[in-house]
Design a protein around this motif. Structure first.
Motif, mmCIF file in Angstrom:
data_model
loop_
_atom_site.group_PDB
_atom_site.id
_atom_site.type_symbol
_atom_site.label_atom_id
_atom_site.label_comp_id
_atom_site.label_asym_id
_atom_site.label_seq_id
_atom_site.Cartn_x
_atom_site.Cartn_y
_atom_site.Cartn_z
ATOM 1 N N ASP A 90 -1.085 -33.670 33.590
ATOM 2 C CA ASP A 90 -1.322 -34.255 34.915
ATOM 3 C C ASP A 90 -0.313 -33.673 35.897
ATOM 4 O O ASP A 90 0.900 -33.835 35.739
ATOM 5 C CB ASP A 90 -1.167 -35.773 34.846
ATOM 6 N N PHE A 91 -0.817 -32.984 36.931
ATOM 7 C CA PHE A 91 0.059 -32.339 37.905
ATOM 8 C C PHE A 91 0.900 -33.358 38.661
ATOM 9 O O PHE A 91 2.081 -33.126 38.935
ATOM 10 C CB PHE A 91 -0.782 -31.515 38.888
ATOM 11 N N MET A 92 0.319 -34.529 38.997
ATOM 12 C CA MET A 92 1.049 -35.530 39.769
ATOM 13 C C MET A 92 2.215 -36.097 38.946
ATOM 14 O O MET A 92 3.315 -36.299 39.473
ATOM 15 C CB MET A 92 0.102 -36.662 40.208
ATOM 16 N N GLU A 93 2.001 -36.345 37.656
ATOM 17 C CA GLU A 93 3.074 -36.859 36.814
ATOM 18 C C GLU A 93 4.178 -35.819 36.658
ATOM 19 O O GLU A 93 5.374 -36.149 36.653
ATOM 20 C CB GLU A 93 2.529 -37.266 35.447
ATOM 21 N N GLN A 94 3.778 -34.547 36.512
ATOM 22 C CA GLN A 94 4.783 -33.499 36.413
ATOM 23 C C GLN A 94 5.588 -33.386 37.707
ATOM 24 O O GLN A 94 6.798 -33.179 37.690
ATOM 25 C CB GLN A 94 4.121 -32.163 36.087
ATOM 26 N N PHE A 95 4.870 -33.540 38.852
ATOM 27 C CA PHE A 95 5.535 -33.368 40.142
ATOM 28 C C PHE A 95 6.529 -34.509 40.406
ATOM 29 O O PHE A 95 7.652 -34.284 40.858
ATOM 30 C CB PHE A 95 4.489 -33.295 41.263
ATOM 31 N N PHE A 96 6.102 -35.759 40.127
ATOM 32 C CA PHE A 96 6.960 -36.902 40.398
ATOM 33 C C PHE A 96 7.855 -37.274 39.223
ATOM 34 O O PHE A 96 8.661 -38.209 39.323
ATOM 35 C CB PHE A 96 6.118 -38.127 40.791
ATOM 36 N N GLY A 97 7.785 -36.561 38.104
ATOM 37 C CA GLY A 97 8.685 -36.806 36.981
ATOM 38 C C GLY A 97 8.417 -38.100 36.257
ATOM 39 O O GLY A 97 9.348 -38.741 35.760
ATOM 40 N N ASN A 98 7.135 -38.558 36.197
ATOM 41 C CA ASN A 98 6.823 -39.811 35.527
ATOM 42 C C ASN A 98 6.405 -39.624 34.073
ATOM 43 O O ASN A 98 5.992 -40.576 33.422
ATOM 44 C CB ASN A 98 5.696 -40.549 36.278
ATOM 45 N N ASN A 99 6.476 -38.398 33.578
ATOM 46 C CA ASN A 99 6.020 -38.127 32.216
ATOM 47 C C ASN A 99 7.135 -38.373 31.202
ATOM 48 O O ASN A 99 7.524 -37.495 30.441
ATOM 49 C CB ASN A 99 5.504 -36.687 32.114
ATOM 50 N N VAL A 100 7.685 -39.598 31.191
ATOM 51 C CA VAL A 100 8.721 -39.989 30.235
ATOM 52 C C VAL A 100 8.373 -41.356 29.668
ATOM 53 O O VAL A 100 7.591 -42.114 30.261
ATOM 54 C CB VAL A 100 10.127 -40.051 30.895
ATOM 55 N N ARG A 101 8.945 -41.648 28.515
ATOM 56 C CA ARG A 101 8.787 -42.965 27.911
ATOM 57 C C ARG A 101 10.137 -43.409 27.368
ATOM 58 O O ARG A 101 10.976 -42.587 26.994
ATOM 59 C CB ARG A 101 7.770 -42.919 26.782
ATOM 60 N N GLU A 102 10.358 -44.717 27.343
ATOM 61 C CA GLU A 102 11.617 -45.257 26.841
ATOM 62 C C GLU A 102 11.540 -45.392 25.324
ATOM 63 O O GLU A 102 10.588 -45.960 24.785
ATOM 64 C CB GLU A 102 11.918 -46.611 27.481
ATOM 65 N N VAL A 103 12.566 -44.846 24.669
ATOM 66 C CA VAL A 103 12.609 -44.825 23.206
ATOM 67 C C VAL A 103 13.946 -45.392 22.758
ATOM 68 O O VAL A 103 14.991 -45.083 23.339
ATOM 69 C CB VAL A 103 12.434 -43.391 22.656
ATOM 70 N N LYS A 104 13.930 -46.221 21.723
ATOM 71 C CA LYS A 104 15.145 -46.761 21.133
ATOM 72 C C LYS A 104 15.601 -45.831 20.016
ATOM 73 O O LYS A 104 14.834 -45.493 19.113
ATOM 74 C CB LYS A 104 14.884 -48.165 20.579
ATOM 75 N N TYR A 105 16.857 -45.413 20.086
ATOM 76 C CA TYR A 105 17.360 -44.410 19.134
ATOM 77 C C TYR A 105 18.800 -44.754 18.740
ATOM 78 O O TYR A 105 19.627 -45.096 19.606
ATOM 79 C CB TYR A 105 17.315 -43.013 19.767
ATOM 80 N N GLN A 106 19.097 -44.703 17.444
ATOM 81 C CA GLN A 106 20.449 -44.947 16.948
ATOM 82 C C GLN A 106 21.122 -43.610 16.630
ATOM 83 O O GLN A 106 20.568 -42.785 15.910
ATOM 84 C CB GLN A 106 20.446 -45.821 15.696
ATOM 85 N N ALA A 107 22.315 -43.436 17.186
ATOM 86 C CA ALA A 107 23.087 -42.210 16.970
ATOM 87 C C ALA A 107 24.357 -42.552 16.198
ATOM 88 O O ALA A 107 24.988 -43.592 16.442
ATOM 89 C CB ALA A 107 23.451 -41.554 18.296
ATOM 90 N N LYS A 108 24.725 -41.682 15.291
ATOM 91 C CA LYS A 108 25.950 -41.840 14.509
ATOM 92 C C LYS A 108 26.803 -40.582 14.652
ATOM 93 O O LYS A 108 26.278 -39.470 14.689
ATOM 94 C CB LYS A 108 25.642 -42.068 13.028
ATOM 95 N N SER A 109 28.098 -40.796 14.752
ATOM 96 C CA SER A 109 29.016 -39.654 14.807
ATOM 97 C C SER A 109 29.179 -39.053 13.414
ATOM 98 O O SER A 109 28.776 -39.647 12.408
ATOM 99 C CB SER A 109 30.380 -40.096 15.354
ATOM 100 N N ASN A 110 29.784 -37.898 13.379
ATOM 101 C CA ASN A 110 30.060 -37.259 12.103
ATOM 102 C C ASN A 110 31.229 -37.948 11.397
ATOM 103 O O ASN A 110 32.100 -38.541 12.023
ATOM 104 C CB ASN A 110 30.387 -35.784 12.317
ATOM 105 N N LYS A 111 31.238 -37.882 10.086
ATOM 106 C CA LYS A 111 32.340 -38.422 9.293
ATOM 107 C C LYS A 111 33.502 -37.441 9.330
ATOM 108 O O LYS A 111 33.328 -36.235 9.178
ATOM 109 C CB LYS A 111 31.886 -38.647 7.845
ATOM 110 N N VAL A 112 34.711 -37.958 9.554
ATOM 111 C CA VAL A 112 35.900 -37.123 9.692
ATOM 112 C C VAL A 112 36.809 -37.361 8.494
ATOM 113 O O VAL A 112 37.043 -38.513 8.100
ATOM 114 C CB VAL A 112 36.661 -37.448 10.998
ATOM 115 N N THR A 113 37.291 -36.280 7.909
ATOM 116 C CA THR A 113 38.262 -36.357 6.811
ATOM 117 C C THR A 113 39.536 -35.654 7.232
ATOM 118 O O THR A 113 39.512 -34.482 7.604
ATOM 119 C CB THR A 113 37.710 -35.727 5.526
ATOM 120 N N LEU A 114 40.640 -36.377 7.200
ATOM 121 C CA LEU A 114 41.942 -35.835 7.595
ATOM 122 C C LEU A 114 42.800 -35.606 6.361
ATOM 123 O O LEU A 114 42.833 -36.435 5.447
ATOM 124 C CB LEU A 114 42.659 -36.794 8.539
#
Length: 604
Positions: free
Chosen positions: A260-284
């Protein structure tokens, strides 16, 4: 004997040669031909534990990110190996041929260098062979939308970055949790924060209530980057200590393909997604403090320090107060070290020092000064000398112990009004002189004597008070025995004091609640509950985590609903300490915390 000596010498040289042949220190780049303004990555890797890494000057290039340090450890059939990589993201502003000079690092007391690398810079960014047709390679905010659906893990992630991969026990280092995103973030929530078991930790408090965003290029892609948390760590023991990942949940705007050209033009082609992010494990890798050369008065100070002392007066009368201050300044574990051993003249009455701290925490660690204030009272006149105070610390950069000292001070003590012709400090031996005021004449005339029983002596009250002394002594002795037995069990003592310690934190929480300081309120409630549980369950603070708390309460037959209520409150306070929460009445949290402590006391 001579043959044995040469055999040992030959084996030692052979082991050194074998070790040096196994060490590999290399430099690599993601591209050898780049366009002006096009980012590329250079990485210096060593397959051993190194120190004193010195990067090349990188002339002709601009550093847009780095150094990023990553450490990995592998163990095969009981043989462990360590590898470390130092990476930089570079951009060339001008065309031409450039040479990246060698980097150097020290491994096993020997310095190794990389080979030089030639980079050809052409005008403009060349088209990549693996680029998708119709896609553009932008940067900054416009480039954040060029993300395919289902690729959230590559567009939003958390990196745990340590300032030093290898430190000494007690040496400070900084751990940074850095968020990289190419997506719009609508909301976030902290799920889990590492326990930092094996470390004394100090949070670096941000000067602003909001994170500071910036743009960085990572592996050829532009990201919005923010340091969401920084912690200063002090290892409490040697060995390899692991830090578990940090976990957060985000609600992000994920691009959705559309025609859809109108959605691309106005930037409405997104959806809200729930996502869990984890950092890397660090060993010292934590190295133990060397025993060789350790001073007898070493009190655990690790860092860079100076010490000096001062007196508020150098002449006074006996029985007057004298203030003596010892100040330790520098950067390191100031809050963990022991007080310097100060020795004063025998005739000085001294009191325990008052400790005053002036410390600051930033990305470079903890720095400032700690002052020990001693109150001294000389009892006799003379010219005593306060000897220098020696202070020993371990310098992690040199790997050696250092001892520094304060200057000595000469004090002139004059005779005070309560001193009776006694000189404790004298250059020569003197006799104690007698004056006419020492012993007065005995008066013999007009003496009024009385018979026994007519005055206090020999009366009934005289004998009552005479017997009262032994009775009081026996009562005091019995009380002391009971007190020692009552406090002999440290676990029970800590358990009895647990509620009083928690009450102090809750009083502070009440003050912060009235002042409207939400973050400090949750911090006080969290510390109150943790301090109470540590003393009540006899679990050190360093080992106190959710699993140990639940196991300790279950072992003492505390009901599951009460345990779940406690865990929920701890999680809520933990989350509110690092991220704002809404929809929760702080008064209810405060009253619920007091109720939980009261119910646990009744249950135990």
């Amino acid at each position: 004997m001579r043959i044995r000596y040469y055999i040992v010498l030959f084996l030692g040289l052979l082991s050194q040669v074998a070790f040096s042949q196994n060490v590999r220190f290399t430099a690599s780049v993601s591209k050898t031909q780049v366009g002006t303004g096009e980012p590329f990555e250079i990485t210096f890797s060593v397959n051993a534990e190194g120190a004193s890494f010195v990067p090349p000057p990188l002339r002709g290039f601009e550093v847009v990110a780095g150094p990023n340090v990553s450490t990995s450890m592998t163990s095969i059939n009981g043989n462990s190996s360590t590898s470390t990589a130092y990476s930089y993201d570079l951009v060339a502003p001008q065309t031409g041929e450039f040479v990246i000079e060698p980097a150097s690092i020290v491994v096993g007391g020997k310095r190794y260098t990389t080979a030089p690398i030639k980079i050809k810079v052409v005008k403009g960014a060349p088209v990549q062979q693996n680029a998708r047709s119709g896609s553009s390679q932008g940067s900054g905010a416009d480039d954040l939308q060029q993300v395919s659906s289902g690729d959230i893990g590559k567009s939003l992630f958390i990196k745990a970055i340590v300032s030093k991969p290898s430190v000494y026990q007690g040496e400070q280092l900084t751990l940074t949790y850095r968020l990289y995103t190419r997506l719009g973030i609508e909301a976030n929530q902290l799920d889990k924060m590492p326990d930092f078991n094996g470390f004394w930790n100090e949070d670096i408090k941000s000067k602003t209530p909001y994170v500071q965003w910036r743009t960085e290029v990572y592996k050829g892609q532009a990201y919005r980057v923010a340091d969401i948390k920084q912690v200063i760590l002090f290892p409490e023991h040697s060995g390899d200590i692991s830090i578990e990942p940090m976990a957060m949940t985000f609600v992000v705007q994920q691009p959705v393909p559309t025609e859809d050209f109108m959605e691309q033009f106005f930037g409405n082609n997104v959806r809200e997604v729930k996502y869990q992010a984890k950092s890397n494990k660090v060993t010292l890798h934590v190295k133990p403090l060397p025993e060789v050369g350790k001073p007898a008065d070493f009190g655990g100070a690790v860092g860079h320090f100076t010490v000096n002392a001062s007196l508020d007066k150098k002449e006074l009368k006996s029985s007057e107060q004298l203030n003596y201050k010892v100040t330790v300044s520098g950067a390191g574990n100031l809050m963990l070290m022991q007080a310097p051993n100060a020795i004063f003249p025998a005739d000085f009455e001294k009191f325990d020092p008052k400790v005053t701290d002036s410390l600051s925490e930033n990305a470079n660690g903890v720095s400032g000064y700690r002052t020990y204030s001693y109150l001294l009272i000389p009892r006799h006149q003379g010219n005593p000398t306060i000897e220098p105070v020696k202070f020993s610390y371990f310098n992690p950069e040199t790997g050696r112990y250092q001892t520094i000292a304060t200057p000595s001070f000469s004090v002139k003590v004059n005779k005070g009004p309560t001193e009776n012709n006694v000189t404790a400090y004298a250059d020569d031996e003197q006799d104690i002189t007698r004056t006419e005021k020492d012993i007065r004449n005995i008066k013999t005339d007009d003496v009024d004597l009385s018979k026994v029983g007519q005055g206090f002596f020999g009366s009934i009250w005289y004998y009552v008070l005479l017997l009262l002394g032994p009775l009081l002594f026996g009562a005091a002795y019995a009380y002391r025995k009971w007190y020692e037995q009552y406090n002999s069990d440290i676990v029970k003592v800590k358990s009895r004091k647990a509620s009083r310690i928690a009450a102090k934190h809750l009083v502070n929480a009440q003050k912060q609640l009235n002042a409207g300081n939400s973050k400090a309120f949750y911090e006080a409630v969290f510390r109150g509950l943790y301090g109470y549980l540590s003393n009540k369950l006899n679990i050190p603070v360093a080992d106190l985590n959710r699993e140990n708390i639940v196991a300790g309460l279950r072992a003492r037959q505390v009901q599951e609903p009460l345990i779940n209520q406690l865990v929920h409150t701890l999680d809520l306070c933990e989350m509110a300490r690092y991220a704002p929460v809404s929809g929760i009445a702080e008064n209810e949290v405060f009253n619920q915390s007091k109720t939980i402590i009261h119910d646990i006391e009744d249950s135990l």
